[in-house]
Design a protein around this motif. Sequence first.
Motif, PDB file in Angstrom:
ATOM      1  N   LYS A   2     -15.082   9.449  -4.181  1.00  0.00           N
ATOM      2  CA  LYS A   2     -15.831  10.319  -3.748  1.00  0.00           C
ATOM      3  C   LYS A   2     -15.355  11.271  -4.206  1.00  0.00           C
ATOM      4  CE  LYS A   2     -18.342  11.929  -0.330  1.00  0.00           C
ATOM      5  NZ  LYS A   2     -20.229  11.937  -0.692  1.00  0.00           N
ATOM      6  N   ILE A   3     -16.802  12.601  -5.008  1.00  0.00           N
ATOM      7  CA  ILE A   3     -16.627  14.066  -5.857  1.00  0.00           C
ATOM      8  C   ILE A   3     -17.279  14.894  -5.002  1.00  0.00           C
ATOM      9  CG2 ILE A   3     -16.589  15.640  -7.238  1.00  0.00           C
ATOM     10  CD1 ILE A   3     -16.067  13.113  -8.655  1.00  0.00           C
ATOM     11  N   TYR A   4     -16.329  15.761  -3.676  1.00  0.00           N
ATOM     12  CA  TYR A   4     -17.376  17.267  -2.895  1.00  0.00           C
ATOM     13  C   TYR A   4     -17.791  17.900  -4.310  1.00  0.00           C
ATOM     14  CZ  TYR A   4     -15.090  13.842   0.146  1.00  0.00           C
ATOM     15  OH  TYR A   4     -14.779  12.613   0.884  1.00  0.00           O
ATOM     16  N   ARG A   5     -18.124  19.086  -3.132  1.00  0.00           N
ATOM     17  CA  ARG A   5     -18.896  20.528  -3.994  1.00  0.00           C
ATOM     18  C   ARG A   5     -18.841  21.191  -2.229  1.00  0.00           C
ATOM     19  NH1 ARG A   5     -23.578  20.780  -8.067  1.00  0.00           N
ATOM     20  NH2 ARG A   5     -21.216  20.711  -9.439  1.00  0.00           N
ATOM     21  N   LEU A   6     -18.414  21.807  -2.991  1.00  0.00           N
ATOM     22  CA  LEU A   6     -18.565  24.144  -2.122  1.00  0.00           C
ATOM     23  C   LEU A   6     -19.696  24.768  -3.082  1.00  0.00           C
ATOM     24  CD1 LEU A   6     -17.869  25.426   0.412  1.00  0.00           C
ATOM     25  CD2 LEU A   6     -15.920  25.934  -0.253  1.00  0.00           C
ATOM     26  N   LEU A  93      -8.671  16.161  -7.935  1.00  0.00           N
ATOM     27  CA  LEU A  93      -9.810  16.586  -9.425  1.00  0.00           C
ATOM     28  C   LEU A  93      -9.967  18.202  -8.000  1.00  0.00           C
ATOM     29  CD1 LEU A  93     -11.789  17.191 -11.258  1.00  0.00           C
ATOM     30  CD2 LEU A  93     -14.062  15.782  -9.457  1.00  0.00           C
ATOM     31  N   TRP A  94      -9.963  19.246  -9.309  1.00  0.00           N
ATOM     32  CA  TRP A  94     -10.192  20.842  -8.455  1.00  0.00           C
ATOM     33  C   TRP A  94     -10.895  21.193 -10.004  1.00  0.00           C
ATOM     34  CZ3 TRP A  94     -10.676  23.458  -4.151  1.00  0.00           C
ATOM     35  CH2 TRP A  94     -10.360  24.801  -4.304  1.00  0.00           C
ATOM     36  N   HIS A  95     -12.387  21.133  -9.826  1.00  0.00           N
ATOM     37  CA  HIS A  95     -13.093  22.059 -10.444  1.00  0.00           C
ATOM     38  C   HIS A  95     -13.530  23.340  -9.925  1.00  0.00           C
ATOM     39  CE1 HIS A  95     -15.742  22.852 -13.664  1.00  0.00           C
ATOM     40  NE2 HIS A  95     -14.788  22.750 -14.576  1.00  0.00           N
ATOM     41  N   LYS A 116     -12.027  16.589  -5.421  1.00  0.00           N
ATOM     42  CA  LYS A 116     -11.670  14.801  -5.173  1.00  0.00           C
ATOM     43  C   LYS A 116     -10.490  14.809  -4.603  1.00  0.00           C
ATOM     44  CE  LYS A 116     -11.351  10.595  -6.761  1.00  0.00           C
ATOM     45  NZ  LYS A 116     -10.040   9.732  -6.159  1.00  0.00           N
ATOM     46  N   LEU A 117     -10.060  14.275  -3.681  1.00  0.00           N
ATOM     47  CA  LEU A 117      -9.348  14.317  -2.549  1.00  0.00           C
ATOM     48  C   LEU A 117      -8.407  12.754  -2.736  1.00  0.00           C
ATOM     49  CD1 LEU A 117     -10.553  15.163   1.182  1.00  0.00           C
ATOM     50  CD2 LEU A 117      -9.551  16.957  -0.537  1.00  0.00           C
ATOM     51  N   PRO A 118      -7.193  13.197  -2.738  1.00  0.00           N
ATOM     52  CA  PRO A 118      -6.267  11.712  -3.047  1.00  0.00           C
ATOM     53  C   PRO A 118      -6.047  11.100  -2.322  1.00  0.00           C
ATOM     54  CG  PRO A 118      -4.403  13.788  -2.146  1.00  0.00           C
ATOM     55  CD  PRO A 118      -6.009  14.115  -2.706  1.00  0.00           C
ATOM     56  N   MET A 119      -5.428   9.488  -2.072  1.00  0.00           N
ATOM     57  CA  MET A 119      -5.862   9.088  -0.724  1.00  0.00           C
ATOM     58  C   MET A 119      -6.814   8.195  -0.669  1.00  0.00           C
ATOM     59  SD  MET A 119      -2.014  10.546   1.129  1.00  0.00           S
ATOM     60  CE  MET A 119      -3.496  12.387   1.816  1.00  0.00           C
ATOM     61  N   GLY A 120      -7.820   8.176  -1.631  1.00  0.00           N
ATOM     62  CA  GLY A 120      -8.895   7.263  -1.567  1.00  0.00           C
ATOM     63  C   GLY A 120      -9.528   7.017  -0.262  1.00  0.00           C
ATOM     64  N   PHE A 121      -9.833   6.364   0.551  1.00  0.00           N
ATOM     65  CA  PHE A 121     -10.192   6.089   1.721  1.00  0.00           C
ATOM     66  C   PHE A 121      -9.341   7.382   2.778  1.00  0.00           C
ATOM     67  CE2 PHE A 121     -11.500   3.771   6.072  1.00  0.00           C
ATOM     68  CZ  PHE A 121     -12.364   3.919   5.544  1.00  0.00           C
ATOM     69  N   LEU A 125     -11.296  10.254   5.160  1.00  0.00           N
ATOM     70  CA  LEU A 125     -10.982  10.399   6.381  1.00  0.00           C
ATOM     71  C   LEU A 125     -11.330  12.023   7.085  1.00  0.00           C
ATOM     72  CD1 LEU A 125      -9.509   7.110   7.687  1.00  0.00           C
ATOM     73  CD2 LEU A 125     -12.429   7.601   8.313  1.00  0.00           C
ATOM     74  N   VAL A 126     -10.154  12.495   6.068  1.00  0.00           N
ATOM     75  CA  VAL A 126      -9.703  13.446   6.964  1.00  0.00           C
ATOM     76  C   VAL A 126     -10.510  15.242   6.918  1.00  0.00           C
ATOM     77  CG1 VAL A 126      -7.035  13.240   6.913  1.00  0.00           C
ATOM     78  CG2 VAL A 126      -7.946  14.053   4.801  1.00  0.00           C
ATOM     79  N   HIS A 127     -11.466  14.397   5.460  1.00  0.00           N
ATOM     80  CA  HIS A 127     -11.955  15.458   4.490  1.00  0.00           C
ATOM     81  C   HIS A 127     -12.895  16.456   5.689  1.00  0.00           C
ATOM     82  CE1 HIS A 127     -15.483  17.057   2.528  1.00  0.00           C
ATOM     83  NE2 HIS A 127     -15.459  17.600   1.421  1.00  0.00           N
ATOM     84  N   PRO A 128     -13.500  16.251   6.491  1.00  0.00           N
ATOM     85  CA  PRO A 128     -14.733  16.405   7.495  1.00  0.00           C
ATOM     86  C   PRO A 128     -13.918  17.374   8.669  1.00  0.00           C
ATOM     87  CG  PRO A 128     -15.243  14.051   7.727  1.00  0.00           C
ATOM     88  CD  PRO A 128     -13.977  14.892   6.698  1.00  0.00           C
ATOM     89  N   ILE A 129     -12.161  16.512   9.200  1.00  0.00           N
ATOM     90  CA  ILE A 129     -11.904  17.684  10.050  1.00  0.00           C
ATOM     91  C   ILE A 129     -10.734  18.859   9.784  1.00  0.00           C
ATOM     92  CG2 ILE A 129     -12.116  15.357  11.647  1.00  0.00           C
ATOM     93  CD1 ILE A 129      -9.815  14.181  11.252  1.00  0.00           C
ATOM     94  N   LEU A 130     -10.300  18.334   7.851  1.00  0.00           N
ATOM     95  CA  LEU A 130      -9.421  18.949   7.526  1.00  0.00           C
ATOM     96  C   LEU A 130      -9.502  20.031   7.129  1.00  0.00           C
ATOM     97  CD1 LEU A 130      -6.203  20.294   8.337  1.00  0.00           C
ATOM     98  CD2 LEU A 130      -5.460  17.978   6.954  1.00  0.00           C
ATOM     99  N   VAL A 131      -9.871  19.292   5.671  1.00  0.00           N
ATOM    100  CA  VAL A 131     -10.294  19.927   3.808  1.00  0.00           C
ATOM    101  C   VAL A 131     -10.965  20.615   4.142  1.00  0.00           C
ATOM    102  CG1 VAL A 131     -10.431  19.585   1.795  1.00  0.00           C
ATOM    103  CG2 VAL A 131      -9.342  17.840   3.193  1.00  0.00           C
TER     104      VAL A 131
END
Length: 153
Positions: A2-6, A93-95, A116-121, A125-131
Amino acid sequence: MKIYRLHKKQNLPISKSQAWEFLSSPKNLKTITPDYMGFNILSGGDKPMFAGQIIQYIVTPVLGIKTKWVTEIAHVVDGEYFVDEQRFGPYALWHHKHFIKEIDGGVEMEDIIDYKLPMGFLGQLVHPILVKPKLEEIFNYRTNKLEELFGKY
């Protein structure tokens, strides 16, 4: 994977050259980063920006954990845009693309960050509550600080 975008845009009542001078100087990152992050440039931020420049930082993004972050300025078109990419740090990943465009009465600054965050799944899980909230907070701080420094559009 999963790659996220801000994606953030901000207009400021300054010239394109003023915006470029400020944003392309690594030393100004500390000014537009929240104090609690303990942002400190260790090396590489003492020269004007150039493609291939390596900049090493220490940041404390969460839970008081100091993290070394190494970025490379991958692309630069003077006065128009630059791209920084993480070479070592907290992300898988950070671009980060920074664009500056002249508009009536000022400039539009645009940031597009693909990450992209490390630690896969577990990272997902922590993306929406922390990152994601932390990144939003950091970029909202940046928006407010730039308006404080240069005025509202």
